[in-house]
Each structure stands twice: as structure tokens, then as C-alpha cells.
Design a protein around this motif. Structure first.
Motif, PDB file in Angstrom:
ATOM      1  N   GLY A 183       0.792  -1.145  -0.147  1.00 38.34           N
ATOM      2  CA  GLY A 183       0.147   0.046   0.102  1.00 38.34           C
ATOM      3  C   GLY A 183       0.755   1.285  -0.020  1.00 38.34           C
ATOM      4  N   CYS A 184       0.132   2.328  -0.403  1.00 41.78           N
ATOM      5  CA  CYS A 184       0.711   3.702  -0.604  1.00 41.78           C
ATOM      6  C   CYS A 184       1.150   4.271   0.697  1.00 41.78           C
ATOM      7  N   MET A 185       0.445   3.852   1.876  1.00 45.66           N
ATOM      8  CA  MET A 185       0.535   4.426   3.315  1.00 45.66           C
ATOM      9  C   MET A 185       0.986   3.097   4.022  1.00 45.66           C
ATOM     10  N   ASP A 186       1.562   3.053   5.091  1.00 43.47           N
ATOM     11  CA  ASP A 186       2.031   2.301   6.163  1.00 43.47           C
ATOM     12  C   ASP A 186       0.638   1.751   6.467  1.00 43.47           C
ATOM     13  N   SER A 187       0.537   0.337   6.434  1.00 37.82           N
ATOM     14  CA  SER A 187      -0.836  -0.422   6.793  1.00 37.82           C
ATOM     15  C   SER A 187      -1.264   0.257   8.200  1.00 37.82           C
ATOM     16  N   MET A 188      -0.460   0.272   9.185  1.00 38.19           N
ATOM     17  CA  MET A 188      -0.991   0.558  10.588  1.00 38.19           C
ATOM     18  C   MET A 188      -1.243   1.963  10.591  1.00 38.19           C
ATOM     19  N   VAL A 189      -0.541   2.832  10.128  1.00 38.35           N
ATOM     20  CA  VAL A 189      -0.866   4.246  10.021  1.00 38.35           C
ATOM     21  C   VAL A 189      -2.133   4.518   9.353  1.00 38.35           C
ATOM     22  N   ASN A 190      -2.514   3.766   8.192  1.00 41.70           N
ATOM     23  CA  ASN A 190      -3.538   3.815   7.318  1.00 41.70           C
ATOM     24  C   ASN A 190      -4.874   3.174   8.221  1.00 41.70           C
ATOM     25  N   LYS A 191      -4.718   2.568   9.148  1.00 41.49           N
ATOM     26  CA  LYS A 191      -5.821   1.831   9.894  1.00 41.49           C
ATOM     27  C   LYS A 191      -5.837   2.269  11.169  1.00 41.49           C
ATOM     28  N   TYR A 192      -5.069   2.845  11.829  1.00 44.68           N
ATOM     29  CA  TYR A 192      -5.060   3.322  13.333  1.00 44.68           C
ATOM     30  C   TYR A 192      -4.796   4.679  13.498  1.00 44.68           C
ATOM     31  N   ARG A 232      -4.476   4.712  18.726  1.00 47.92           N
ATOM     32  CA  ARG A 232      -4.647   3.345  18.618  1.00 47.92           C
ATOM     33  C   ARG A 232      -6.122   3.045  18.166  1.00 47.92           C
ATOM     34  N   ARG A 233      -6.932   3.918  17.738  1.00 50.56           N
ATOM     35  CA  ARG A 233      -8.298   3.660  17.414  1.00 50.56           C
ATOM     36  C   ARG A 233      -8.455   3.608  15.572  1.00 50.56           C
ATOM     37  N   LEU A 234      -9.382   2.704  15.453  1.00 50.42           N
ATOM     38  CA  LEU A 234      -9.686   2.695  13.932  1.00 50.42           C
ATOM     39  C   LEU A 234     -10.097   4.040  13.406  1.00 50.42           C
ATOM     40  N   ARG A 235      -9.313   4.303  11.898  1.00 52.09           N
ATOM     41  CA  ARG A 235      -9.580   5.644  11.479  1.00 52.09           C
ATOM     42  C   ARG A 235     -11.299   5.386  10.948  1.00 52.09           C
ATOM     43  N   SER A 236     -11.635   6.485  10.424  1.00 52.56           N
ATOM     44  CA  SER A 236     -12.870   6.692   9.770  1.00 52.56           C
ATOM     45  C   SER A 236     -13.072   6.008   8.581  1.00 52.56           C
ATOM     46  N   GLU A 237     -12.057   5.912   7.777  1.00 55.09           N
ATOM     47  CA  GLU A 237     -12.055   5.113   6.493  1.00 55.09           C
ATOM     48  C   GLU A 237     -10.682   4.918   6.263  1.00 55.09           C
ATOM     49  N   ASP A 238     -10.752   3.766   5.084  1.00 55.56           N
ATOM     50  CA  ASP A 238      -9.444   3.545   4.533  1.00 55.56           C
ATOM     51  C   ASP A 238      -9.468   4.227   3.141  1.00 55.56           C
ATOM     52  N   TYR A 287      -7.646   4.134   0.678  1.00 51.27           N
ATOM     53  CA  TYR A 287      -7.237   3.418  -0.356  1.00 51.27           C
ATOM     54  C   TYR A 287      -8.144   2.290  -1.120  1.00 51.27           C
ATOM     55  N   SER A 288      -9.104   2.236  -0.011  1.00 52.08           N
ATOM     56  CA  SER A 288     -10.119   1.034  -0.503  1.00 52.08           C
ATOM     57  C   SER A 288     -11.594   1.670  -0.920  1.00 52.08           C
ATOM     58  N   PRO A 289     -12.088   0.847  -2.046  1.00 50.46           N
ATOM     59  CA  PRO A 289     -13.615   1.358  -2.503  1.00 50.46           C
ATOM     60  C   PRO A 289     -14.327   1.578  -1.399  1.00 50.46           C
ATOM     61  N   ASP A 290     -15.079   2.787  -1.569  1.00 53.35           N
ATOM     62  CA  ASP A 290     -15.918   3.358  -0.682  1.00 53.35           C
ATOM     63  C   ASP A 290     -15.398   3.606   0.865  1.00 53.35           C
ATOM     64  N   GLY A 291     -14.054   3.566   0.964  1.00 56.63           N
ATOM     65  CA  GLY A 291     -13.444   3.685   2.424  1.00 56.63           C
ATOM     66  C   GLY A 291     -13.560   2.702   3.231  1.00 56.63           C
ATOM     67  N   ARG A 292     -13.943   1.374   2.856  1.00 53.45           N
ATOM     68  CA  ARG A 292     -14.108   0.188   3.573  1.00 53.45           C
ATOM     69  C   ARG A 292     -12.763  -0.192   4.265  1.00 53.45           C
ATOM     70  N   HIS A 293     -13.143  -0.667   5.599  1.00 51.71           N
ATOM     71  CA  HIS A 293     -12.129  -1.246   6.476  1.00 51.71           C
ATOM     72  C   HIS A 293     -11.521  -2.474   6.448  1.00 51.71           C
ATOM     73  N   ASP A 294     -12.558  -3.612   5.979  1.00 48.96           N
ATOM     74  CA  ASP A 294     -12.215  -4.678   5.695  1.00 48.96           C
ATOM     75  C   ASP A 294     -11.654  -5.238   4.481  1.00 48.96           C
ATOM     76  N   MET A 295     -11.151  -4.407   3.636  1.00 47.63           N
ATOM     77  CA  MET A 295     -10.357  -4.925   2.425  1.00 47.63           C
ATOM     78  C   MET A 295      -8.947  -5.254   2.331  1.00 47.63           C
ATOM     79  N   ARG A 296      -8.286  -4.779   3.726  1.00 44.68           N
ATOM     80  CA  ARG A 296      -6.689  -5.290   3.957  1.00 44.68           C
ATOM     81  C   ARG A 296      -6.651  -5.561   5.290  1.00 44.68           C
ATOM     82  N   PRO A 297      -5.646  -6.600   5.658  1.00 45.03           N
ATOM     83  CA  PRO A 297      -5.445  -7.206   6.964  1.00 45.03           C
ATOM     84  C   PRO A 297      -4.468  -6.120   7.656  1.00 45.03           C
TER      85      PRO A 297
END
Length: 634
Positions: free
Chosen positions: A86-95, A99-105, A107-117
Motif C-alpha cells: 500500500g501507498c501508506m503504512d498499513s498500520m498508520v492507514n488503519k489506526y 490506536r483507534r480505527l480511522r473513519s475510513e481506509d 485506498y479502499s473502495p468506499d473507504g471500507r475497513h475490511d479490504m486489507r489485513p
């Protein structure tokens, strides 16, 4: 312009068949959605291999659950698998830093959170090794690149070894990967056994029997770093210096485990203008793959009408990973290549005449370099502008002004905005070269009058000179100086524009007293801060090493740091002095729209007290991870 399905790299067997292919040479697994654009690393790597004559397919955001069908659907490649996490570090992108989940991803369609581990590099390579044990795996991108040696993981709060110890792959390509990936593919295609390829620049591998050469730098082992944080801090100085040298040395780090060593080959020299043009001029459609029709990809929305004009950053900010990934030397595209891309954008059906950004990792470093190259070739400084601007640096903005004017003269362009961060210390610098000084003044006026969309974003980062010194940022006095110029030009031109400053809380060395001072000074300037963030430790930055080890890697002096969530929150809430229930009379992040006033007539920089830095994010500039735009991180 209308594009056919075959104008994209194939993502399915059916798309391969449309091209008449029954196999491919390289299969790339990407944790981002597939956007065929030069700001998306997987697309750049795929197109670079394609231009070199290889057949390439890409599997975007494969499902890592269940029967792994996405990993099996294209079969085995002729040469190797590549993993682009990914273009961003996966953990920076996610949290968030909390350490809280970001509002959206983004780099994923519709900003979905469940498209990358989490840690897709590790997850994808384990699956591929299980399914295809004999096929080589190549790691690339931000995640692997910045984890190529022992590093602190903020989300697990522990020191981890080279990512090859966790991801069962064969080799890492770090940094911007066009040149090493093509060279590697050619070598494998020629029949060279993968396990013997050890001389390609910008690669990392594990080796049992490596013998250090005279020029090699042998780092403290991973086990020594676990036992003594000073060893980790001492290692980092070598790592950063060699990442930013024109002629770097090979790094070797013993692992202790099974007598393995991590071997890091020096990077390639900076790309020439011709090489960089060739990468940007590849036949990108500049669009998301048709499979995403009707879906929003936030990162693409942000950069689809922007143009990246250079690569690299010599700012050396302590919290930023750009130089670790792209290096400090600036590689510039030619005016012809830039105009060619702008003309492509003009032809896009929804383009209304406004470029959102004509910039780079730092907006106004285009065309800048050392006057005497011999001095640059020997230089170890991670920053060309801190603690002072190097007298060898040519800070002339003339070439950049030529680009702006050539773009603005194109039919179909109403206005080009500068969305990337501007280094105002370069604009304020008084060079011995009077032509450079005149160009800086001319650039400043043109920037303010023609390229600001009402709000100019700059990054003072803090108000305490002591904290700013640790951040490798200029004195806050320079923000006052630049704001006075900005306000004067606005008055002269009858404009009503704002400066929007960025700030960071809980950076190493920052105390609550420093944050209270920041809140007080920004309140007096009339700001209700909105562009703010809590410091997030990310691998391979000076700031992260100070956060984890408690020492400054260059001086080995102790640095006190807010570590707990409570300590970080206590600092962060000073951004919000204007909100009910927040601490202090004028504490002050993430605020609301500000209406900055003119600075007080006697505005002054606080004197440093003697008491006891950002990485990506969002597109372009996938890590200053969080500041930069137009970052083409692979």
C-alpha cells in the motif's frame, strides 16, 4: 478519452485471456485498490515491468480468509510474486495515534475497513509461501521498506527484527522501486538462480555466511538492541545517514538467530530527469480499474487532478519518512513531461479547469540542488536546511516559476493550486546569490496571488524552539515573518486569504508546558486550530527512535517523551482551548474552521526554555506520511 479493459493491467483470468495470455511473468498482490495512476505504487511497478517487456498482472486487495481463492486464481507466475502493501503504512492507514480505527481506509473502495489485513506484507507472503512454496516472493512498498532493519513497532509496543524474519519472502526492494524491480526481473528471466542475486542496489536479504567487506557498516545485532536501547539509537544514525548519501555503504545487521545477517545494499543514485520522465510517461489510464465503477476511492478523489513534479525531500524532518524512502536529493521531471500529464488531465470529462496540486513531497524544492556536486557526494547531513540552510544549496525558485507559468498558459487551465506543503524557510532565506533572493520574492508573491485556494497550509509544527530543534524545523519566528509577508501581499492585492498552520502534540521532548505555550501563542494569533495531530511513531524516523529509546541518535542525550495515552491526551487537548470542558484557560486538535487574525505588532518567538516530529498519509506522498501529497511511494 475512452479506455478498454485491456488498457489496464489484467486482474483476472478473463482479462488475461482478452490479451491472449495463458501465463504472466510477475503477479503483484496489492493491499490498495487498483488505480492505474502514477501516484499508486503497484501501478508504477506494474507499468515499469510492462515497459521492460514483461507480462504483469495485479491482484488488488485479495481476500485473505477462507480458501485463498484470490491468491490462486491467476496460477503461478513465470518469474516471481511481488507484494505491494500500500501507498501508506498499513498500520498508520488503519489506526490513529490513539490506536483507534480511522473513519475510513482512503485506498479502499468506499473507504471500507475490511479490504486489507494488518501487516499485509506478512499475511500475503505467508499465504503465497503455503500455496506456492517454490515461487520467489519480492517485498516492496512503504511497509517492508521502512522495516528492513530492527525497528520499533508502536502498535505492538515492541522492537521487531527485519520484516523478512516474519514474512517468508526472498528479498526486499526498498525505496522507489522502478529500477531494482526491472533489473531483478531481467536477471531471473536470464536464468540466474534467485538465491544468488545479491548485487542489485536497493535490495535487502537474509544471509548466513556473509563476510563483511572493508567498507561495510556492521550494526549492533537485533539481540543487542533488545538488551540495550542505546544500541538501537546508535544503529539509527548509521541507517539514516546511509539512506541519504549519494554514495552509501552496505549495512549488515547480525540477527543472532541461526547466525543470520540482514544485508542492505546501498540505494541507486537519484534518478535522472530522463529516468523520472520515463516512469511518469508510462501509459497510465489515470483511472481506477473499471471493477470499481460507482464506488468512491477517497485517495483517488484527492489526487486525480493533481500532478507530482519532483521526487525526494532535503528537509530531513525528524518525524518524516520521505527521505528514508525517496532520499534527500531532488529528482525533477522535465517541463515537457509535466505539461504532457496536465494535458491528459485537461481531457478528463469531469475536469473543470482547476488543478488541485502542482507539487511534490515539498512544494517548492523543484530544481534545487547543490552548486558543487563534489560537496554533496561526500555529505552525510540528513537535512540540507537544518539547523541552517547549507550555503552550497542553490535555493533559486526560477525553474519552478517557469513550470507554474507554462502550466497556467495551457488552454483549459483556469487555475493551478499548490496543495503540497510549502517550506517558508526557503522563501525567507537570504542567499549570497541575489538572483535567488529575487526569485524567492517573486515566487512568494505569485504563490500567494495565483496559487492559493483561499487557504495556504504551512507546517510550523510547534512554537517552542527547543522542541522545533528536535523536530529539525525552523524557529517559530519564521512563521511570524512569513505571516507578515502573507498578510501584506493580501492587503496589497485586496485578497481575503488565510494561512492554515499544522501542529504536532506529544513529540519527543515536548512537555505540557510547551503545549500550553503553543495554545497561548496561537490563541493570540487568532487561530482555532484544525490541522493538527498527535505524534505517531512510525518505523525509521529520528522521532520514533527518540520515543522508543529515550535518546537522541546523534547526540545520545536523553529525551523525555509522553508515552501513555493519558500523557498524550493531556498534551493534545491544549489544541482545543476554545472548546467547553477542555483543559486550561487557553489549551488548544482536530478543531474547526479557523479565522486567523493578523499577528500582534510585537509578535515574538518564545525564548527556548531549558527544562527538561509525521509520516503519508493521505495520498501522494503515501508517509511525510501524513503531510505529503504527491508521494509516489512503492
Amino acid at each position: 478519452m475512452e479506455y478498454r479493459l485491456t488498457d489496464f493491467l489484467p486482474t483476472t483470468k478473463k482479462e488475461m485471456e482478452l490479451r491472449g495470455w495463458d501465463e504472466v511473468d510477475v503477479i503483484l498482490f496489492s493491499a490498495d485498490a487498483y488505480v492505474d495512476h502514477p501516484s499508486f505504487g503497484a501501478a508504477v511497478i506494474g507499468r515499469s515491468l510492462e515497459a521492460a517487456g514483461f507480462r504483469v498482472a495485479i491482484v488488488p486487495q485479495p481476500d485473505w480468509h477462507g480458501d485463498y481463492r484470490d491468491f490462486k486464481k491467476l496460477g503461478r507466475p513465470r518469474l516471481f510474486f511481488g507484494i505491494a502493501p500500500g501507498c501508506m503504512d498499513s498500520m498508520v492507514n488503519k489506526y490513529t495515534a490513539n490506536r483507534r480505527l480511522r473513519s475510513e481506509d482512503a485506498y479502499s473502495p468506499d473507504g471500507r475497513h475490511d479490504m486489507r489485513p494488518e501487516y499485509p506484507t506478512i499475511v500475503y507472503s505467508k499465504i503465497l509461501r503455503e500455496l506456492f512454496p517454490d515461487v520467489p516472493i519480492v517485498l516492496g512498498g512503504i511497509e517492508a521498506s521502512l522495516r528492513r532493519l530492527t525497528h520499533y513497532d508502536y502498535w505492538q509496543d515492541r522492537l521487531r527484527p527485519c520484516i523478512l524474519c516474519d514474512a517468508p519472502a526472498d528479498i526486499i526492494i526498498y525505496g522507489m522501486g522502478e529500477k531494482p524491480i526491472v533489473q531483478l526481473a531481467h536477471r531471473v528471466a536470464e536464468g540466474t538462480p534467485f538465491s544468488t542475486i545479491r548485487d542489485i542496489p536497493q535490495t535487502v536479504w537474509l544471509d548466513k555466511g556473509v563476510t563483511p567487506q572493508a567498507d561495510d557498516i556492521v550494526l549492533h545485532s537485533h539481540e543487542e538492541c533488545l538488551r540495550d536501547k542505546r544500541c538501537q539509537a546508535e544503529n539509527f544514525r548509521h541507517i539514516e545517514e546511509q539512506s541519504n548519501m549519494m554514495h552509501a555503504k552496505r549495512l549488515i545487521q547480525p540477527l543472532g538467530k541461526e547466525e543470520l545477517n540482514v544485508v542492505v545494499n546501498p540505494p541507486y543514485p537519484p534518478m535522472t530527469t530522463e529516468e523520472l520522465d520515463a516512469s511518469f510517461d508510462l501509459p497510465y489510464t489515470r483511472l481506477p480499474h473499471p471493477k470499481y465503477k460507482g464506488k468512491r476511492i477517497p485517495a483517488y478523489d484527492m489526487i486525480k487532478f493533481s500532478v507530482n513534479i519532483h521526487r525526494g525531500c532535503f528537509g530531513g524532518c525528524a518525524f518524516c519518512t520521505i527521505s528514508a524512502h525517496q532520499g534527500k536529493f531532488i529528482s525533477c521531471r522535465s517541463k515537457e513531461s509535466i505539461l504532457k500529464e496536465v494535458k491528459q488531465i485537461i481531457q478528463m470529462p469531469d475536469f473543470k479547469g482547476y488543478l488541485s496540486d502542482l507539487g511534490g513531497p515539498s512544494a517548492n524544492m523543484y530544481g534545487m540542488h547543490g552548486r558543487n556536486r563534489n560537496i554533496c557526494e561526500k555529505c552525510k547531513r540528513p537535512s540540507c536546511i537544518h539547523p541552517q540552510i547549507c550555503p552550497n544549496l542553490d535555493t533559486n525558485h526560477s525553474k519552478l516559476l517557469e513550470i507554474y507559468r507554462a502550466v497556467d498558459a495551457l488552454p483549459g487551465i483556469k487555475k493551478s493550486f499548490i496543495g503540497s506543503g510549502v517550506r517558508y524557510d526557503l522563501l525567507l532565506y537570504k542567499s549570497k546569490d541575489e538572483a535567488a533572493n529575487r526569485a524567492a520574492q517573486e515566487y512568494t508573491r505569485e504563490l500567494i496571488t495565483r496559487h492559493v485556494s483561499g487557504r495556504l497550509k504551512v507546517a510550523p509544527e510547534h512554537t517552542s524552539d527547543r522542541v522545533l530543534m528536535l523536530m529539525r524545523k525552523p524557529s517559530f519566528q519564521q512563521f511570524y515573518d512569513f505571516k507578515r509577508i502573507f498578510d501584506r501581499i493580501n492587503r496589497e492585492e485586496h485578497l481575503n486569504q488565510q494561512i492554515i498552520p499544522y501542529f504536532i502534540s506529544s513529540h519527543p521532548g515536548c512537555t505540557e508546558a510547551d503545549m500550553a505555550q503553543l495554545a497561548d501563542l496561537t490563541r493570540k494569533l487568532g487561530y482555532r486550530l484544525e490541522q493538527v495531530q498527535d505524534f505517531t511513531p512510525t518505523p525509521m524516523t529520528v522521532s520514533t527512535e527518540m520515543f522508543y529509546t529515550g535518546y537522541h541518535p546523534y547526540t545520545m542525550e536523553p529525551v523525555a517523551t509522553a508515552h501513555t495515552q493519558q500523557e498524550k491526551l493531556a498534551q493534545r487537548q491544549y489544541f482545543f482551548w476554545y472548546k467547553d470542558g477542555q483543559r486550561g484557560a487557553h489549551p488548544s486538535v482536530n478543531g474547526h474552521s479557523s479565522q486567523p487574525a493578523h499577528p500582534p505588532k510585537n509578535a515574538h518567538t518564545p525564548q527556548p526554555d531549558h527544562g527538561n516530529h509525521r509520516t503519508k498519509p493521505r495520498p501522494q506522498e503515501p508517509q511525510k506520511e501524513k503531510r505529503g501529497r504527491n508521494r509516489r511511494n512503492r
